[in-house]
Design a protein around this motif. Structure first.
Motif, PDB file in Angstrom:
ATOM      1  N   GLN A   1       0.860  -1.184   0.000  1.00  0.00           N
ATOM      2  CA  GLN A   1       0.000   0.000   0.000  1.00  0.00           C
ATOM      3  C   GLN A   1       0.892   1.227   0.000  1.00  0.00           C
ATOM      4  N   TYR A   2       0.854   1.986  -1.102  1.00  0.00           N
ATOM      5  CA  TYR A   2       1.666   3.173  -1.343  1.00  0.00           C
ATOM      6  C   TYR A   2       3.138   2.790  -1.567  1.00  0.00           C
ATOM      7  N   GLY A   3       3.793   3.588  -2.392  1.00  0.00           N
ATOM      8  CA  GLY A   3       5.185   3.329  -2.708  1.00  0.00           C
ATOM      9  C   GLY A   3       5.436   3.476  -4.196  1.00  0.00           C
ATOM     10  N   LYS A   4       6.580   2.976  -4.627  1.00  0.00           N
ATOM     11  CA  LYS A   4       6.957   3.020  -6.036  1.00  0.00           C
ATOM     12  C   LYS A   4       7.247   1.611  -6.515  1.00  0.00           C
ATOM     13  N   ILE A   5       6.734   1.275  -7.697  1.00  0.00           N
ATOM     14  CA  ILE A   5       7.051  -0.001  -8.324  1.00  0.00           C
ATOM     15  C   ILE A   5       7.663   0.264  -9.690  1.00  0.00           C
ATOM     16  N   GLU A   6       8.709  -0.493 -10.016  1.00  0.00           N
ATOM     17  CA  GLU A   6       9.332  -0.426 -11.336  1.00  0.00           C
ATOM     18  C   GLU A   6       9.574  -1.846 -11.832  1.00  0.00           C
ATOM     19  N   ILE A   7       9.314  -2.061 -13.125  1.00  0.00           N
ATOM     20  CA  ILE A   7       9.491  -3.360 -13.756  1.00  0.00           C
ATOM     21  C   ILE A   7      10.267  -3.148 -15.054  1.00  0.00           C
ATOM     22  N   ARG A   8      11.439  -3.758 -15.149  1.00  0.00           N
ATOM     23  CA  ARG A   8      12.238  -3.652 -16.375  1.00  0.00           C
ATOM     24  C   ARG A   8      11.931  -4.851 -17.262  1.00  0.00           C
ATOM     25  N   ALA A   9      11.495  -4.569 -18.479  1.00  0.00           N
ATOM     26  CA  ALA A   9      11.071  -5.651 -19.356  1.00  0.00           C
ATOM     27  C   ALA A   9      11.154  -5.237 -20.814  1.00  0.00           C
ATOM     28  N   LYS A  10      11.147  -6.228 -21.668  1.00  0.00           N
ATOM     29  CA  LYS A  10      11.069  -6.024 -23.116  1.00  0.00           C
ATOM     30  C   LYS A  10       9.790  -6.682 -23.613  1.00  0.00           C
ATOM     31  N   LEU A  11       9.045  -5.973 -24.464  1.00  0.00           N
ATOM     32  CA  LEU A  11       7.769  -6.465 -24.962  1.00  0.00           C
ATOM     33  C   LEU A  11       7.896  -6.829 -26.429  1.00  0.00           C
TER      34      LEU A  11
ATOM     35  N   ASN B   1      10.225   2.697 -26.725  1.00  0.00           N
ATOM     36  CA  ASN B   1      10.999   1.983 -27.735  1.00  0.00           C
ATOM     37  C   ASN B   1      10.692   0.497 -27.594  1.00  0.00           C
ATOM     38  N   LYS B   2       9.851  -0.013 -28.468  1.00  0.00           N
ATOM     39  CA  LYS B   2       9.380  -1.381 -28.312  1.00  0.00           C
ATOM     40  C   LYS B   2      10.425  -2.430 -28.658  1.00  0.00           C
ATOM     41  N   ASP B   3      11.549  -2.007 -29.211  1.00  0.00           N
ATOM     42  CA  ASP B   3      12.615  -2.958 -29.546  1.00  0.00           C
ATOM     43  C   ASP B   3      13.663  -3.076 -28.447  1.00  0.00           C
ATOM     44  N   GLU B   4      13.474  -2.338 -27.353  1.00  0.00           N
ATOM     45  CA  GLU B   4      14.459  -2.313 -26.272  1.00  0.00           C
ATOM     46  C   GLU B   4      13.795  -2.681 -24.941  1.00  0.00           C
ATOM     47  N   PHE B   5      14.624  -2.897 -23.919  1.00  0.00           N
ATOM     48  CA  PHE B   5      14.120  -3.010 -22.557  1.00  0.00           C
ATOM     49  C   PHE B   5      13.731  -1.617 -22.068  1.00  0.00           C
ATOM     50  N   ASN B   6      12.614  -1.535 -21.383  1.00  0.00           N
ATOM     51  CA  ASN B   6      12.141  -0.295 -20.785  1.00  0.00           C
ATOM     52  C   ASN B   6      11.801  -0.557 -19.320  1.00  0.00           C
ATOM     53  N   VAL B   7      11.754   0.523 -18.537  1.00  0.00           N
ATOM     54  CA  VAL B   7      11.367   0.417 -17.132  1.00  0.00           C
ATOM     55  C   VAL B   7       9.988   1.059 -16.973  1.00  0.00           C
ATOM     56  N   PHE B   8       9.010   0.229 -16.673  1.00  0.00           N
ATOM     57  CA  PHE B   8       7.626   0.659 -16.520  1.00  0.00           C
ATOM     58  C   PHE B   8       7.306   0.762 -15.028  1.00  0.00           C
ATOM     59  N   GLY B   9       6.528   1.762 -14.648  1.00  0.00           N
ATOM     60  CA  GLY B   9       6.237   1.851 -13.222  1.00  0.00           C
ATOM     61  C   GLY B   9       5.294   2.969 -12.854  1.00  0.00           C
ATOM     62  N   LEU B  10       5.183   3.171 -11.550  1.00  0.00           N
ATOM     63  CA  LEU B  10       4.365   4.256 -11.021  1.00  0.00           C
ATOM     64  C   LEU B  10       4.771   4.553  -9.588  1.00  0.00           C
TER      65      LEU B  10
ATOM     66  N   VAL C   1       5.233 -15.276 -28.975  1.00  0.00           N
ATOM     67  CA  VAL C   1       5.577 -13.930 -28.549  1.00  0.00           C
ATOM     68  C   VAL C   1       5.935 -13.981 -27.066  1.00  0.00           C
ATOM     69  N   ASN C   2       6.848 -13.121 -26.637  1.00  0.00           N
ATOM     70  CA  ASN C   2       7.322 -13.130 -25.253  1.00  0.00           C
ATOM     71  C   ASN C   2       7.240 -11.755 -24.614  1.00  0.00           C
ATOM     72  N   MET C   3       6.928 -11.725 -23.333  1.00  0.00           N
ATOM     73  CA  MET C   3       7.272 -10.596 -22.490  1.00  0.00           C
ATOM     74  C   MET C   3       8.478 -11.060 -21.672  1.00  0.00           C
ATOM     75  N   ILE C   4       9.578 -10.334 -21.797  1.00  0.00           N
ATOM     76  CA  ILE C   4      10.837 -10.734 -21.177  1.00  0.00           C
ATOM     77  C   ILE C   4      11.101  -9.813 -19.995  1.00  0.00           C
ATOM     78  N   VAL C   5      11.050 -10.354 -18.786  1.00  0.00           N
ATOM     79  CA  VAL C   5      11.140  -9.547 -17.567  1.00  0.00           C
ATOM     80  C   VAL C   5      12.520  -9.690 -16.957  1.00  0.00           C
ATOM     81  N   ASP C   6      13.169  -8.550 -16.714  1.00  0.00           N
ATOM     82  CA  ASP C   6      14.506  -8.523 -16.122  1.00  0.00           C
ATOM     83  C   ASP C   6      14.420  -8.473 -14.602  1.00  0.00           C
ATOM     84  N   TRP C   7      13.643  -7.517 -14.067  1.00  0.00           N
ATOM     85  CA  TRP C   7      13.501  -7.413 -12.622  1.00  0.00           C
ATOM     86  C   TRP C   7      12.246  -6.635 -12.241  1.00  0.00           C
TER      87      TRP C   7
END
Length: 278
Positions: free
Chosen positions: A122-132, A199-208, A267-273
């Motif tokens: 509850q509350y905080g920051k989440i980040e997910i590094r992944a390639k789609l 950039n859909k060809d690279e790893f990105n960090v998604f979060g909030l 097709v893959n979602m590739i999750v780093d962390w």
């Protein structure tokens, strides 16, 4: 005779800082729900939970493979190893053509994981590094749902969509859903979602970043969209005062994304962390 000495101000300041460092950023509820301590929303983030997928198998103390369901998003979900792979510190969540429809009549199979019953915050920051990866009918998603259903059944507790991607798009969708937006049709008071170019060809960090009065979406560290808590509207506008768990899944097909073209799979979602801060 015991003498009393006045402590220098610098020493007292040190003790205060030391005590602050020792105080957790959260209070643990039921052994797995991390509720951010009141008043921390303006302090520096502290890492409280993570997974970097360095092991040989998915950490079952943190994650469960998502079972199949009847909704668009989970109707192809499977717990079968065919849709999961850990390699070189990366988790591959797959969307594939079902290789054996005689055992399972569904045309496609998809992989996904959630922290339900194992970790929520509850509350905080989440980040997910992944390639789609992209395919026709591919719908990878990262999102959160309420752990305890404080206000009743869905959608009364809300849904926080960190990221959704459709087909071959160069944008992602960042969206809030709730009774207020879905049943009361209040999608613009305040605006409940936005898009961001990536950039859909690279790893990105998604979060909030999730505060008691707003949810701020981020992409590669940059703020992209904010959903505020507003006054003077129906209380269902803000069910986001409770612990939510994490879902990460490679979905296929449905009314929103459209039909799947089997020839574009796998097709893959590739999750780093995945990292959570409070």
């Amino acid at each position: 005779m015991i003498r009393s000495f006045a402590k220098p101000a610098a020493f007292l300041a040190f003790l205060g800082a030391f005590a602050a460092c020792k105080t957790p950023a959260y209070q643990l509820v039921d052994g797995y729900m991390y509720e951010q301590r009141p008043g921390r929303e303006n302090e520096n983030w502290k890492l409280v939970w993570k997974d970097d997928f360095k092991g040989k198998t998915i950490d079952t103390a943190k994650w469960t493979r998502i079972p199949p369901g009847k909704s668009d998003w989970n109707r192809h979900m499977t717990q079968d190893d065919k849709c999961y792979e850990l390699k070189d510190g990366l988790l591959y969540l797959k969307g594939i053509v079902n290789p054996d429809p005689s055992a399972d009549e569904r045309p496609f199979l998809t992989g996904g994981i959630w922290t339900k019953g194992k970790f929520a915050f509850q509350y905080g920051k989440i980040e997910i590094r992944a390639k789609l990866e992209s395919a026709q009918g591919a719908w990878p998603a990262m999102w959160m749902l309420a752990e305890k259903d404080k206000y009743g059944k869905y959608p009364k507790n809300g849904e926080i969509d960190i990221m959704e991607h459709l087909n071959y798009d160069s944008i992602i969708y960042q969206t809030i859903h709730s009774w207020y937006t879905l049943e009361l049709k209040q999608a613009d008071n305040p605006k409940h979602g936005g898009t961001a170019v990536f950039n859909k060809d690279e790893f990105n960090v998604f979060g909030l970043k999730w505060y008691p009065d707003k949810i701020v979406y981020i992409l590669n560290g940059k703020e992209t969209f904010t959903y505020p808590r507003v006054q003077g509207v129906d209380a269902s506008q803000w069910p986001f005062d409770q612990a939510f768990y994490i879902l990460i899944d490679q979905q296929l097909g449905g009314n929103w994304v459209g039909k799947v073209k089997p020839e574009t799979l796998p097709v893959n979602m590739i999750v780093d962390w995945v990292k959570v801060y409070q």
